[in-house]
Enzyme design. Structure first.
Site, PDB file in Angstrom:
ATOM      1  N   GLU A 112      39.341 111.258 -18.048  1.00  0.00           N
ATOM      2  CA  GLU A 112      38.795 110.400 -19.101  1.00  0.00           C
ATOM      3  C   GLU A 112      39.906 109.774 -19.943  1.00  0.00           C
ATOM      4  OE1 GLU A 112      34.523 112.340 -20.136  1.00  0.00           O
ATOM      5  OE2 GLU A 112      36.232 113.690 -20.204  1.00  0.00           O
ATOM      6  N   GLU A 132      32.665 118.944 -15.179  1.00  0.00           N
ATOM      7  CA  GLU A 132      32.029 119.556 -16.339  1.00  0.00           C
ATOM      8  C   GLU A 132      30.674 120.191 -16.046  1.00  0.00           C
ATOM      9  OE1 GLU A 132      34.714 116.255 -18.009  1.00  0.00           O
ATOM     10  OE2 GLU A 132      33.369 116.526 -16.293  1.00  0.00           O
TER      11      GLU A 132
END
Length: 247
Positions: A112, A132
């Site tokens: 990210e 995640e």
């Protein structure tokens, strides 16, 4: 030694320096990244920034899981999300050119962080993923709204919902990275030197492009906070952390 090294210049460099932790992002590292990004952004002599990870084995393996486990209230979970948002938004909203020079693991929050940059140049051994969901949480650093802009909706869903790893060749094919190089840092610096010849036009152009893309972090924020505080997520994260901490 500083957790984030910063070298100032026309082509400035920022290097995450936690190789023993695969350059995982904890609170101290994120605060230092925020500071160094702000320094580069405010430096009139700086035209571009290359971000990398020390050690060669990882750009960043993502958020430090112990840091995530430290959240015991909605306020603390929101603070984690908001700090990461300030780091990535600092890159996204800066007029400077940002290039991620990636080697090895580029996972979760590391991916990210790279996605917030304008370009990504990776070594052939690089590996990308958004793992995640394996820990019972959604991404919390922008993947749910930024990854789709880069590789398209279905490919973004594929990476996020399956949590599968993507190698450098596939990352290049789907548009997650822009180039593959055996020396990603040198290639990134040379790329920056060629692009900044178009300054100051590139500064106005970046602001125009990024300013025209509407990114809404509110849904990611609320779902990340809710999930992070759940017993299921804490159990899954703890179950991964404890065996690794004992090594």
């Amino acid at each position: 030694m500083a957790v984030v090294e910063y070298t100032e210049g026309e082509i400035s460099t920022i290097q995450i320096n936690r190789p023993e932790k695969h350059n995982a992002l904890d609170r101290q590292t994120l605060l230092s990244l925020q500071e160094k990004i702000s320094l580069a952004d405010s430096n009139k002599a700086c035209k571009a920034v290359v971000i990398s990870g020390a050690g060669g084995k990882a750009f960043s393996a993502g958020a430090d899981l112990n840091y995530l486990l430290s959240a015991e209230s909605s306020t603390e979970a929101e603070e984690i999300f908001d700090l990461f948002y300030r780091v990535t938004n600092g890159i996204w909203s800066s007029e400077k050119l940002f290039v991620a020079a990636i080697s090895g693991y580029c996972m979760g929050g590391g991916n990210e962080l790279a996605m917030a940059c304008d370009f990504r140049i990776a070594s052939p051994d690089s590996v990308f993923s958004q793992p995640e969901v394996k820990f019972g949480i959604p991404p919390g650093g922008g993947a749910t709204y930024r990854l789709e802009k880069i590789i398209g909706l279905q490919k973004a869903k594929d990476m996020i919902l399956t949590a599968r790893a993507v190698n450098a060749d596939e990352a290049l094919r789907i548009g997650l990275i822009d180039r593959i190089s055996h020396d990603a840092i040198s290639e990134s610096k040379n790329f920056c030197k060629s692009v900044v010849q178009n300054a100051p036009g590139i500064f106005y152009a970046k602001r125009s492009i990024n300013g025209g893309i509407k990114l809404d972090s509110s849904s990611e924020r609320s779902n990340f906070v809710k999930a992070l505080l759940s017993e299921e997520a804490k159990s899954k994260i703890s179950g991964f952390v404890k065996p690794h901490d004992n090594k």
